[in-house]
Design a protein around this motif. Structure first.
Motif, mmCIF file in Angstrom:
data_model
loop_
_atom_site.group_PDB
_atom_site.id
_atom_site.type_symbol
_atom_site.label_atom_id
_atom_site.label_comp_id
_atom_site.label_asym_id
_atom_site.label_seq_id
_atom_site.Cartn_x
_atom_site.Cartn_y
_atom_site.Cartn_z
ATOM 1 N N ILE A 102 1.575 0.508 -29.113
ATOM 2 C CA ILE A 102 1.281 -0.278 -30.263
ATOM 3 C C ILE A 102 0.587 0.652 -31.289
ATOM 4 C CG2 ILE A 102 1.812 -2.741 -29.718
ATOM 5 C CD1 ILE A 102 -0.993 -3.121 -28.891
ATOM 6 N N PRO A 103 1.072 1.690 -31.716
ATOM 7 C CA PRO A 103 0.567 2.736 -32.534
ATOM 8 C C PRO A 103 -0.233 2.380 -33.895
ATOM 9 C CG PRO A 103 2.545 3.089 -32.739
ATOM 10 C CD PRO A 103 2.408 2.091 -31.765
ATOM 11 N N ARG A 104 0.196 1.188 -34.274
ATOM 12 C CA ARG A 104 -0.547 0.824 -35.522
ATOM 13 C C ARG A 104 -1.566 -0.511 -35.563
ATOM 14 N NH1 ARG A 104 0.466 5.421 -37.991
ATOM 15 N NH2 ARG A 104 2.568 6.078 -37.855
ATOM 16 N N ILE A 105 -1.944 -0.641 -34.084
ATOM 17 C CA ILE A 105 -2.797 -1.619 -34.164
ATOM 18 C C ILE A 105 -4.016 -1.066 -33.294
ATOM 19 C CG2 ILE A 105 -3.288 -3.834 -32.618
ATOM 20 C CD1 ILE A 105 -0.297 -4.617 -33.051
ATOM 21 N N GLY A 106 -5.247 -1.519 -33.664
ATOM 22 C CA GLY A 106 -6.457 -0.948 -32.868
ATOM 23 C C GLY A 106 -6.637 -1.908 -31.648
ATOM 24 N N TRP A 107 -7.906 -2.027 -31.657
ATOM 25 C CA TRP A 107 -8.389 -2.801 -30.261
ATOM 26 C C TRP A 107 -8.510 -4.420 -30.549
ATOM 27 C CZ3 TRP A 107 -7.549 -0.672 -26.015
ATOM 28 C CH2 TRP A 107 -7.530 0.740 -25.891
ATOM 29 N N VAL A 108 -8.076 -4.706 -31.706
ATOM 30 C CA VAL A 108 -8.129 -6.176 -31.721
ATOM 31 C C VAL A 108 -6.620 -6.733 -32.215
ATOM 32 C CG1 VAL A 108 -8.921 -8.143 -33.535
ATOM 33 C CG2 VAL A 108 -10.440 -6.378 -32.712
ATOM 34 N N CYS A 109 -6.328 -7.941 -31.521
ATOM 35 C CA CYS A 109 -5.200 -8.831 -31.998
ATOM 36 C C CYS A 109 -5.859 -9.829 -33.108
ATOM 37 C CB CYS A 109 -4.601 -9.633 -30.766
ATOM 38 S SG CYS A 109 -3.445 -10.590 -31.403
ATOM 39 N N ALA A 110 -5.479 -9.224 -34.133
ATOM 40 C CA ALA A 110 -6.282 -10.072 -35.355
ATOM 41 C C ALA A 110 -5.405 -11.729 -35.392
ATOM 42 C CB ALA A 110 -5.854 -9.527 -36.755
ATOM 43 N N GLY A 111 -4.379 -11.921 -35.017
ATOM 44 C CA GLY A 111 -3.754 -13.130 -35.032
ATOM 45 C C GLY A 111 -4.428 -13.995 -34.227
ATOM 46 N N HIS A 112 -4.534 -13.652 -32.810
ATOM 47 C CA HIS A 112 -5.412 -14.640 -31.865
ATOM 48 C C HIS A 112 -6.825 -14.351 -31.631
ATOM 49 C CE1 HIS A 112 -0.841 -14.702 -30.533
ATOM 50 N NE2 HIS A 112 -1.313 -16.014 -30.769
ATOM 51 N N ARG A 113 -7.386 -13.489 -32.185
ATOM 52 C CA ARG A 113 -8.861 -13.030 -32.312
ATOM 53 C C ARG A 113 -9.272 -12.484 -30.914
ATOM 54 N NH1 ARG A 113 -7.592 -14.017 -36.816
ATOM 55 N NH2 ARG A 113 -8.710 -15.193 -38.482
ATOM 56 N N ARG A 114 -8.518 -11.532 -30.499
ATOM 57 C CA ARG A 114 -8.616 -11.251 -28.833
ATOM 58 C C ARG A 114 -9.029 -9.765 -29.117
ATOM 59 N NH1 ARG A 114 -8.069 -14.450 -24.933
ATOM 60 N NH2 ARG A 114 -8.045 -12.475 -23.323
ATOM 61 N N TRP A 115 -10.156 -9.150 -28.014
ATOM 62 C CA TRP A 115 -10.159 -7.674 -27.631
ATOM 63 C C TRP A 115 -9.209 -7.359 -26.905
ATOM 64 C CZ3 TRP A 115 -12.727 -3.824 -29.718
ATOM 65 C CH2 TRP A 115 -13.001 -2.804 -28.902
ATOM 66 N N LEU A 116 -8.620 -6.207 -27.351
ATOM 67 C CA LEU A 116 -7.294 -5.671 -26.479
ATOM 68 C C LEU A 116 -7.904 -4.676 -25.571
ATOM 69 C CD1 LEU A 116 -4.665 -5.714 -29.102
ATOM 70 C CD2 LEU A 116 -5.273 -7.283 -27.630
ATOM 71 N N GLY A 117 -8.942 -4.356 -25.454
ATOM 72 C CA GLY A 117 -9.574 -3.568 -24.285
ATOM 73 C C GLY A 117 -9.358 -4.094 -22.949
ATOM 74 N N THR A 118 -10.034 -3.473 -21.956
ATOM 75 C CA THR A 118 -9.904 -4.048 -20.421
ATOM 76 C C THR A 118 -11.188 -4.584 -20.240
ATOM 77 O OG1 THR A 118 -8.147 -2.866 -20.111
ATOM 78 C CG2 THR A 118 -9.473 -3.604 -18.147
ATOM 79 N N PRO A 119 -11.576 -5.766 -19.753
ATOM 80 C CA PRO A 119 -10.787 -6.763 -19.809
ATOM 81 C C PRO A 119 -10.642 -7.574 -21.269
ATOM 82 C CG PRO A 119 -12.659 -7.730 -19.087
ATOM 83 C CD PRO A 119 -13.163 -6.261 -19.332
ATOM 84 N N GLN A 120 -9.558 -8.190 -21.507
ATOM 85 C CA GLN A 120 -9.377 -8.888 -22.800
ATOM 86 C C GLN A 120 -10.407 -9.691 -23.063
ATOM 87 O OE1 GLN A 120 -5.196 -9.984 -23.952
ATOM 88 N NE2 GLN A 120 -4.335 -8.070 -23.388
ATOM 89 N N HIS A 121 -10.846 -10.059 -24.138
ATOM 90 C CA HIS A 121 -11.848 -10.992 -24.273
ATOM 91 C C HIS A 121 -11.785 -11.802 -25.942
ATOM 92 C CE1 HIS A 121 -16.061 -12.517 -23.696
ATOM 93 N NE2 HIS A 121 -16.246 -12.089 -25.038
ATOM 94 N N ASP A 122 -11.937 -12.841 -25.800
ATOM 95 C CA ASP A 122 -12.005 -13.888 -27.027
ATOM 96 C C ASP A 122 -13.149 -13.588 -28.068
ATOM 97 O OD1 ASP A 122 -12.677 -16.406 -28.408
ATOM 98 O OD2 ASP A 122 -10.922 -16.893 -27.993
ATOM 99 N N ILE A 123 -12.808 -13.094 -29.337
ATOM 100 C CA ILE A 123 -13.902 -12.749 -30.240
ATOM 101 C C ILE A 123 -13.957 -13.745 -31.311
ATOM 102 C CG2 ILE A 123 -13.845 -10.206 -29.445
ATOM 103 C CD1 ILE A 123 -11.983 -9.698 -31.980
ATOM 104 N N ARG A 124 -13.552 -15.039 -31.329
ATOM 105 C CA ARG A 124 -13.605 -15.929 -32.367
ATOM 106 C C ARG A 124 -15.019 -15.719 -32.848
ATOM 107 N NH1 ARG A 124 -10.261 -20.733 -29.840
ATOM 108 N NH2 ARG A 124 -11.389 -19.950 -27.923
ATOM 109 N N ALA A 125 -16.152 -15.626 -32.080
ATOM 110 C CA ALA A 125 -17.377 -15.763 -32.614
ATOM 111 C C ALA A 125 -17.978 -14.457 -33.236
ATOM 112 C CB ALA A 125 -18.222 -15.958 -31.590
ATOM 113 N N LEU A 126 -16.977 -13.424 -33.303
ATOM 114 C CA LEU A 126 -17.034 -12.127 -33.891
ATOM 115 C C LEU A 126 -16.352 -11.836 -35.104
ATOM 116 C CD1 LEU A 126 -17.872 -10.332 -30.640
ATOM 117 C CD2 LEU A 126 -19.571 -11.076 -32.234
#
Length: 278
Positions: A102-126
């Motif tokens: 997914i070359p045009r996406i960084g390390w965050v799923c903006a729609g679901h507010r998730r960090w896409l690194g390992t492990p994935q993590h909920d970032i709604r508070a950030l």
């Protein structure tokens, strides 16, 4: 030979790769990739079961999944930068754990507010991480700065070095995480945007600029990349930015034709990294 789709359809996720999709599609149809490919090989669809991305194998799985011709077509390299295979957002894939490029996406799923690194993590508070992701997609991705490009990794090192301990601790608390790469993502994006900004490059690489003047501009710009804090460490980043542009400036002076006289934004900066051995 015409290959018919398998009975149970499987949705392909954006950027998903062949290995990930084939495995999921086979499981949904109560079999394995090996069994399917063995049958296709025996029927003459392609010479033999292969784990390579051969055109025949790609087309076979497009047919098996009744997929469009763009499936599995995301390039492995863009502008000389590797497009890494990584886990897709677990919310986007409904927990299936697919992988892809997914070359045009960084390390965050903006729609679901998730960090896409390992492990994935909920970032709604950030929310600042989601804002940084939007900047990444709008500015950095079009410049060819991919998540594992040398520029982005260098910016991450700078961000981790320069972020104030008080800010890092506050984000740790809000995000319930100890992942410093995650916590420093906003600063990582800001620094990467800074050093690939054409206007900043023009200023830093103008002919005849003295080292002290270059450093003063670096200090001013680097300070603006971090929130204000008593334990501010942005001066460390300023030294790194200055050193990088000093090195590029010296290379331009020594070999202007090799550098093409270009400022270090996007591809020219990637070229500079190769030249002076990052």
């Amino acid at each position: 030979m015409t290959i018919q789709p398998l009975p149970v359809p499987t949705r392909i996720f954006g950027g998903e790769g062949l290995i990930s999709y084939a495995s999921r599609h086979a499981v949904r149809n109560g079999t394995t990739v090996q069994e399917i490919e063995r049958s296709l090989s025996e029927a003459g669809a392609f010479p033999k079961p292969s784990h390579r991305r051969t055109p025949e194998r790609l087309q076979a799985w497009r047919s098996l999944g009744d997929l469009h011709e763009r499936a599995f077509a995301t390039p492995a390299v863009i502008d000389g930068a590797d497009v890494i295979v990584r886990a897709l957002c677990l919310r986007c894939t409904q927990g299936s754990g697919g992988t892809g490029r997914i070359p045009r996406i960084g390390w965050v799923c903006a729609g679901h507010r998730r960090w896409l690194g390992t492990p994935q993590h909920d970032i709604r508070a950030l929310p600042e991480l989601v804002a940084a992701e939007r900047h990444y997609r709008r500015v950095l991705a079009p410049r060819g700065v991919l998540v594992r490009s040398p520029i982005m990794q260098w910016a991450r090192e700078c961000a981790i070095t320069g972020i104030a301990g008080s800010h890092a601790a506050e984000r740790y608390r809000r995000g319930a995480t100890s992942n410093l790469t995650l916590v420093a993502y906003p600063e990582t994006v800001r620094i990467a945007r800074l050093v690939t900004n054409p206007g900043f490059n023009t200023q830093m690489l103008q002919p005849g600029l003295r080292a002290g003047e270059r450093h003063a501009m670096s200090v001013k710009a680097s300070t603006g990349s971090f929130p204000r804090a008593e334990d501010d460490e942005s001066w460390r980043v300023a030294h790194r930015v200055t050193a990088m542009f000093n090195a590029i400036a010296r290379e331009i002076e020594r070999n202007p034709f090799r550098m093409g006289g270009a400022s270090p934004s996007s591809t020219p900066l990637a070229q500079a990294w190769k030249i002076w051995g990052r």
